[in-house]
Design an enzyme around this catalytic site. Structure first.
Site, PDB file in Angstrom:
ATOM      1  N   LYS A  70       3.860  -0.917  -1.287  1.00  0.00           N
ATOM      2  CA  LYS A  70       2.641  -0.735  -0.498  1.00  0.00           C
ATOM      3  C   LYS A  70       2.990  -0.795   0.966  1.00  0.00           C
ATOM      4  O   LYS A  70       3.921  -1.516   1.353  1.00  0.00           O
ATOM      5  CB  LYS A  70       1.632  -1.843  -0.804  1.00  0.00           C
ATOM      6  N   ASP A 121      -4.372   5.092   0.982  1.00  0.00           N
ATOM      7  CA  ASP A 121      -5.090   3.874   0.589  1.00  0.00           C
ATOM      8  C   ASP A 121      -6.281   3.763   1.554  1.00  0.00           C
ATOM      9  O   ASP A 121      -6.709   4.770   2.121  1.00  0.00           O
ATOM     10  CB  ASP A 121      -4.156   2.658   0.652  1.00  0.00           C
TER      11      ASP A 121
END
Ligand code: GLU
Length: 418
Positions: free
Chosen positions: A109, A149
């Site tokens: 991430k 995201d």
């Protein structure tokens, strides 16, 4: 919604849940130690020239949690509250998510601490390119594959793919997913998180004998995931009675048309004040008498206090980490079926996986093909988790962690890591 200092730390929550799964599976505790931290964590800071001629320094991160099953995979978040622990937690959830779905991918991430709503288009492009330059050494189609995201989108992915391709000397579309269709994006990717969540909700409703026709639904968060879930459920005959976003909420007991609501939000920047609706807060949304609640915003939306008031039968976590561990316990005791984030929102990364496969083979599928395969994978993953939930008499979250940790541990074992 701001994550305050006092907010529960999502990293601690993820670590605790992993330890619990490792114990329940009777695995070597070293597995939990290894999965509690990223294999590699990169922190960068880089300059961006602003429109007013000044230069600002931004902070970014990339967490590469685990690649036992395949290259690191996971989105990039642009948000003022981005911090190291949040990015680490989100990368852990990516490893678990990919494992629950049976994808040959690990978890990663990234994030940049910034407020994209205050940046011009040119500043946003500069920032996106500068961030990619600063992490270029550690990403790549076989290494680590980012994606969108919170507050990043296909355009941001396009700038990043372009920047990486320039550095590399040739088009490297497989470095990032969630791209626009013109440069190797996949049909169906932009709706995949919402669509996958709807498949999971449909499976849960079938197990609990709740007809989707006329089922009442409340959605917290009206971005990429929440707006798609609302629209698809509405198309299936469910009634969307409440929607909130970061600026306010809209309620209508007879049901809201999500398409008109999205148009209203695109015009005004908010769902609040949509014609025919009355305003409502997040607290009011969660306390509504309804069948299904979909948290589709940020972490820690459902705290213990919020959970006390919940009357819904199903919670489908379209967001990552919306429920705190204390709230989880309360919901479990109340008999609410929580479809955990690592299952409920895994449709996004599943179609990212399809996009990556299409980039590597340079052969593109139709949207029908993408959606059919997504459905097949979501239904299978739901069944795997539900079966574990029944067999071990544990919550759906515990079951999902057990399915995922078991798969990652299996890969780590044959690789000789543990
Ligand atoms: N950011 C999304 C998630 O949290 C998608 C990640 C991806 O497609 O790699 O699952």
């Amino acid at each position: 919604m701001a994550l305050e200092e006092t907010s529960p730390n999502p990293l601690r929550a993820a670590q605790q849940e992993i330890r619990k799964a490792v114990q329940a599976l009777n695995l070597d505790p070293i597995v939990a130690d290894l999965l509690s931290e990223p294999q590699r964590f990169v922190e960068v800071s880089f300059p961006v020239k602003m429109d007013d001629g000044s230069t600002r320094v931004f902070k970014g991160y990339r967490s590469q949690h685990n690649n036992a099953l395949g290259p690191f995979k996971g989105g990039i978040r642009f948000h003022p509250e981005v911090n190291a622990d949040e990015v680490k937690a989100l990368s852990i959830w990516m490893s678990l998510k990919c494992a629950v779905l049976g994808l040959p991918l690990g978890g990663g991430k990234g994030g940049v601490k910034c407020n994209p709503k205050e940046l011009s288009r040119r500043e946003l492009e500069e920032l996106s390119r500068a961030y990619v330059r600063s992490i270029a050494q550690v990403i790549g189609p076989e290494k680590d594959v980012p994606a969108p995201d919170v507050y990043t989108n296909p355009q941001v992915m396009a700038w990043m793919a372009d920047e990486f391709s320039s550095l590399n000397g040739y088009n490297t579309f497989g470095v990032i997913t969630g791209k626009p269709l013109e440069i190797g994006g996949s049909a169906g990717r932009s709706e995949a998180t919402g669509r996958g969540c709807v498949f999971a909700i449909r499976e849960a409703c079938a197990r609990l004998s709740i007809p989707l026709q006329n089922a009442t639904v409340a959605v917290q968060g009206f971005g990429n995931a929440g707006s798609v879930v609302a629209r698809l459920l509405h198309e299936m005959g469910a009634r969307i009675i409440a929607v909130t976003d970061s600026t306010g909420g809209a309620y209508r007991s007879e049901g809201i048309d999500p398409i008109s609501l999205l148009e209203f939000k695109q015009q005004t920047g908010s769902v609040k004040g949509a014609p025919g609706t009355t305003p409502l807060s997040n607290e009011q949304l969660f306390a509504l008498e309804c069948d299904i609640i979909i948290p589709a915003a940020l972490e820690n939306a459902i705290t213990a206090a919020v959970a006390e008031d919940i009357r819904a039968r199903i919670i489908a976590e379209a967001a990552n980490g919306p429920t705190t561990p204390e709230a989880d316990k309360i919901l479990e005791d109340k008999g609410v079926l929580v479809i955990p984030d690592i299952l409920a929102n895994a449709g996004g990364v599943t179609v990212s996986y399809f996009e990556w496969v299409q980039n590597l083979t340079n052969y593109y599928w139709t949207e029908e093909e993408v959606n059919r395969r997504l459905e097949e994978m979501m239904v299978r993953a739901f069944q795997d988790v539900y079966q574990m939930h029944l067999d071990k008499k544990v919550s759906m979250r515990d079951a999902a962690y057990m399915v995922a940790v078991n798969r990652i541990a299996g890969a780590m074992k044959v690789r000789g890591w543990v």
